[in-house]
Write a protein that holds these residues in place. Structure first.
Motif, mmCIF file in Angstrom:
data_model
loop_
_atom_site.group_PDB
_atom_site.id
_atom_site.type_symbol
_atom_site.label_atom_id
_atom_site.label_comp_id
_atom_site.label_asym_id
_atom_site.label_seq_id
_atom_site.Cartn_x
_atom_site.Cartn_y
_atom_site.Cartn_z
ATOM 1 N N GLY A 55 10.816 3.383 -46.311
ATOM 2 C CA GLY A 55 11.235 3.098 -47.684
ATOM 3 C C GLY A 55 10.088 2.719 -48.599
ATOM 4 O O GLY A 55 10.240 1.843 -49.469
ATOM 5 N N ILE A 56 8.936 3.351 -48.437
ATOM 6 C CA ILE A 56 7.757 3.029 -49.238
ATOM 7 C C ILE A 56 7.827 3.759 -50.575
ATOM 8 O O ILE A 56 7.852 4.998 -50.612
ATOM 9 N N ALA A 57 7.881 3.005 -51.651
ATOM 10 C CA ALA A 57 7.904 3.616 -52.986
ATOM 11 C C ALA A 57 6.591 4.362 -53.210
ATOM 12 O O ALA A 57 5.506 3.798 -53.042
ATOM 13 N N THR A 58 6.687 5.633 -53.610
ATOM 14 C CA THR A 58 5.531 6.522 -53.637
ATOM 15 C C THR A 58 5.490 7.316 -54.925
ATOM 16 O O THR A 58 6.529 7.730 -55.447
ATOM 17 N N ILE A 59 4.271 7.542 -55.430
ATOM 18 C CA ILE A 59 4.083 8.432 -56.570
ATOM 19 C C ILE A 59 3.372 9.692 -56.106
ATOM 20 O O ILE A 59 2.818 9.745 -55.013
ATOM 21 N N ALA A 60 3.381 10.707 -56.950
ATOM 22 C CA ALA A 60 2.778 11.993 -56.599
ATOM 23 C C ALA A 60 1.268 11.952 -56.771
ATOM 24 O O ALA A 60 0.744 11.384 -57.732
#
Length: 249
Positions: A55-60
């Motif tokens: 559940g690691i919030a990730t950006i591109a």
């Protein structure tokens, strides 16, 4: 609050697994990934699976977006060494995930009756491909943090970790901003082959008027570099990618 920031895993599963193991010990309150899950190695789908599982919030990152132009391999045409092979390994579901990632994340803290704005980007707020290098002029960086209202600006992309504090205040009034590059989990370029991530501590004393009110630690983790390098050499990826893992350039 303790926040872990990581970036540029680049399909290096052994490095990412080592970082995840350390995060279990550190027990941060939140974990954010600043992009580039894929490219340069052979485990893009496994890395994406672990990002989603935890559940690691990730950006591109810029490499993540490359999959929009390179279709998954069907296994019948990859016979020559090439750098695009890393993106052809990305599965259809994983590709869809990468192409729906946000470009940045903004966090807002309310501390001591003042707001503290934290902006997470891959390259820079202006471009996913821009390198916010440590040696950029202070005037340029002050303009950047003012334009995007960032008291703490966190980026990846260059694979070279640093923490720089600048002051945009005028007329004797201090306004400190923290510029943080997370380094790279899976492909360091600072001469240290160990995986790198950041632990950032924000407490009630944090603010923009005190220079050292935000606490930062660069965490370096040993992992099986040779396993990652040999995986490259046994694939259709250029052998130079393996050399860069061993020498961290």
């Amino acid at each position: 609050m303790k926040i872990a920031l990581l970036s540029d895993i680049h399909a290096n599963l052994p490095a990412f697994e080592a970082v995840l193991e350390d995060l279990e010990k550190q027990q941060p309150d939140a974990v954010y990934c600043l992009g580039d899950l894929v490219g340069y190695n052979v485990w893009p789908n496994q890395v994406i699976g672990l990002i989603r599982k935890h559940g690691i919030a990730t950006i591109a990152g810029n490499h993540d977006l490359k999959v929009s132009k390179i279709l998954p391999s069907k296994g019948d045409c990859d016979t020559e060494e090439n750098s695009e092979y890393a993106y052809k390994l990305v599965g259809s579901k994983e590709r869809d995930y990468l192409l729906t990632l946000p470009r940045h994340l903004r966090l807002e803290f309310q501390l001591n009756d003042q707001q503290l704005h934290m902006l997470l980007v891959h390259g820079s707020p202006r471009s996913i491909n821009e390198y916010l290098l440590q040696e950029l002029s202070e005037d340029y960086m002050v303009d950047l943090v003012k334009e995007f209202k960032a008291d703490i600006l966190c980026s990846g992309h260059s694979h070279k970790p640093y923490h720089r504090i600048i002051n945009s205040g005028q007329g004797g009034s201090d306004q400190f901003h923290h510029l943080i590059n997370t380094g790279s989990v899976g492909k360091p370029k600072d001469g240290d082959a160990r995986a790198c991530y950041v632990l950032l501590t924000i407490d009630q004393s944090a603010g923009t008027m005190l220079k050292n009110s935000v606490q930062l630690e660069f965490v370096r983790i040993k992992y099986d570099v040779e396993k990652a390098a040999q995986a490259v050499e046994l694939s259709l990826l250029p052998n130079a990618f393996a050399d860069s893992l061993r020498k961290a350039y």
